[in-house]
Design an enzyme around this catalytic site. Structure first.
Site, PDB file in Angstrom:
ATOM      1  N   LYS A  20       8.142  -0.181  -0.696  1.00 40.46           N
ATOM      2  CA  LYS A  20       8.200   0.063   0.748  1.00 40.46           C
ATOM      3  C   LYS A  20       9.159   1.226   1.040  1.00 40.46           C
ATOM      4  O   LYS A  20       9.912   1.656   0.155  1.00 40.46           O
ATOM      5  CB  LYS A  20       8.627  -1.232   1.446  1.00 40.46           C
ATOM      6  N   TYR A  60      -1.755  -5.708   6.920  1.00 38.97           N
ATOM      7  CA  TYR A  60      -1.032  -6.916   7.336  1.00 38.97           C
ATOM      8  C   TYR A  60      -1.753  -7.670   8.448  1.00 38.97           C
ATOM      9  O   TYR A  60      -1.106  -8.389   9.219  1.00 38.97           O
ATOM     10  CB  TYR A  60       0.383  -6.531   7.788  1.00 38.97           C
ATOM     11  N   ASN A 123      12.828  -5.653   2.418  1.00 38.32           N
ATOM     12  CA  ASN A 123      12.739  -6.332   1.113  1.00 38.32           C
ATOM     13  C   ASN A 123      12.052  -5.512   0.019  1.00 38.32           C
ATOM     14  O   ASN A 123      11.566  -6.053  -0.967  1.00 38.32           O
ATOM     15  CB  ASN A 123      12.152  -7.741   1.266  1.00 38.32           C
ATOM     16  N   HIS A 126       6.102  -4.844  -1.892  1.00 29.80           N
ATOM     17  CA  HIS A 126       4.974  -5.725  -1.572  1.00 29.80           C
ATOM     18  C   HIS A 126       4.211  -6.064  -2.849  1.00 29.80           C
ATOM     19  O   HIS A 126       4.078  -5.220  -3.736  1.00 29.80           O
ATOM     20  CB  HIS A 126       4.008  -5.031  -0.601  1.00 29.80           C
ATOM     21  N   GLU A 137      -6.746  -5.110  -1.255  1.00 26.59           N
ATOM     22  CA  GLU A 137      -5.683  -4.152  -0.942  1.00 26.59           C
ATOM     23  C   GLU A 137      -5.807  -2.874  -1.770  1.00 26.59           C
ATOM     24  O   GLU A 137      -5.578  -1.781  -1.257  1.00 26.59           O
ATOM     25  CB  GLU A 137      -4.314  -4.832  -1.142  1.00 26.59           C
TER      26      GLU A 137
HETATM   27  N1  UDP Z   1       8.422 -10.200   7.230  1.00 33.13           N
HETATM   28  C1  UDP Z   1       9.409 -10.058   8.204  1.00 33.13           C
HETATM   29  N2  UDP Z   1       9.917 -11.174   8.795  1.00 33.13           N
HETATM   30  C2  UDP Z   1       9.487 -12.431   8.476  1.00 33.13           C
HETATM   31  C3  UDP Z   1       8.486 -12.568   7.486  1.00 33.13           C
HETATM   32  C4  UDP Z   1       7.978 -11.436   6.895  1.00 33.13           C
HETATM   33  O1  UDP Z   1       9.808  -8.947   8.520  1.00 33.13           O
HETATM   34  O2  UDP Z   1       9.992 -13.416   9.036  1.00 33.13           O
HETATM   35  C5  UDP Z   1       7.878  -9.004   6.578  1.00 33.13           C
HETATM   36  C6  UDP Z   1       8.476  -8.780   5.185  1.00 33.13           C
HETATM   37  O3  UDP Z   1       8.582  -7.369   4.976  1.00 33.13           O
HETATM   38  C7  UDP Z   1       7.414  -9.374   4.284  1.00 33.13           C
HETATM   39  C8  UDP Z   1       6.141  -8.976   5.036  1.00 33.13           C
HETATM   40  O4  UDP Z   1       6.481  -9.135   6.411  1.00 33.13           O
HETATM   41  O5  UDP Z   1       7.474  -8.861   2.966  1.00 33.13           O
HETATM   42  C9  UDP Z   1       4.907  -9.795   4.716  1.00 33.13           C
HETATM   43  O6  UDP Z   1       5.192 -11.155   4.891  1.00 33.13           O
HETATM   44  P1  UDP Z   1       4.714 -12.234   3.841  1.00 33.13           P
HETATM   45  O7  UDP Z   1       4.984 -13.576   4.408  1.00 33.13           O
HETATM   46  O8  UDP Z   1       3.311 -11.911   3.413  1.00 33.13           O
HETATM   47  O9  UDP Z   1       5.741 -12.021   2.613  1.00 33.13           O
HETATM   48  P2  UDP Z   1       5.537 -11.388   1.168  1.00 33.13           P
HETATM   49  O10 UDP Z   1       4.131 -11.719   0.712  1.00 33.13           O
HETATM   50  O11 UDP Z   1       5.784  -9.906   1.279  1.00 33.13           O
HETATM   51  O12 UDP Z   1       6.601 -12.049   0.302  1.00 33.13           O
HETATM   52 MG    MG Z   2       2.293 -11.437   1.679  1.00 35.42          MG
END
Ligand code: UDP
Ligand code: MG
Length: 160
Positions: A20, A60, A123, A126, A137
């Site tokens: 990211k 997303y 974080n 992805h 994707e």
């Molecule tokens: N995210 C966020 N706040 C939240 C949950 C998710 O900003 O409370 C963002 C974060 O960057 C995350 C992305 O949205 O990586 C996608 O969320 P997901 O639950 O799919 O998490 P991931 O698969 O990336 O672990």
């Molecule tokens: Mg995810």
């Protein structure tokens, strides 16, 4: 005992991994690629890319209704990302383990987020959450011809 789960551990899968904008800005690209290379997965696609808003929204789309969605789109489009396709046996779940929990403060030490990040909204990486989404994707982020099929010379040393 679930024989289909055991069978799936033998299946070659593809996953979409993306550094990211914060990971790119913080100079973590090499470190992140290195972890997947060292594990033994095969890199099949790689590019630096400025993501348009529409693509971020499509990627997303399952999170559209979440309160953090606008901030997430702003974050992902705030600078270049590094798009990657990785291939390997069980690569989808294994990559999620290497990446660690969504909230970096809850991610185990030794994982990418556990070692390199502190906030969910920053974080650094992805990873696709299922083989179906891996394919979806990779199709979204890469054009025809950008993903390479090749045979690494190390393969016999990684798999019996
Ligand atoms: N995210 C966020 N706040 C939240 C949950 C998710 O900003 O409370 C963002 C974060 O960057 C995350 C992305 O949205 O990586 C996608 O969320 P997901 O639950 O799919 O998490 P991931 O698969 O990336 O672990
Ligand atoms: Mg995810």
């Amino acid at each position: 005992f679930l024989p289909h789960l055991i069978a799936s551990m033998d299946e070659v899968e593809e996953t979409y991994i993306m550094v990211k904008p914060d990971g790119v800005q913080r100079g973590l690209v090499g470190e992140i690629i290195s972890r997947f290379e060292k594990k033994g997965f095969k890199l099949t696609g790689l590019k630096l890319f400025q993501c348009p808003k529409e693509l971020a929204e499509e990627h997303y789309k399952d999170l559209q209704a979440k309160p953090f969605f606008p901030k997430l789109i702003q974050y992902i489009t705030s600078g270049p990302v590094v798009c990657m396709a990785w291939e390997g046996v069980g690569v989808v779940a294994s990559a999620r383990k290497l990446i660690g929990a969504t909230n970096p403060l809850q991610a185990e030490p030794g994982t990418i987020r556990g070692d390199l990040a502190v906030q969910t909204g920053r974080n650094v990486i992805h990873g696709s959450d299922s083989p179906e989404n891996g394919k979806r994707e990779i199709g979204l982020w890469f054009k025809e011809g950008e993903v390479c099929s090749w045979a690494p010379v190390q393969e016999p040393w990684l798999r019996e």
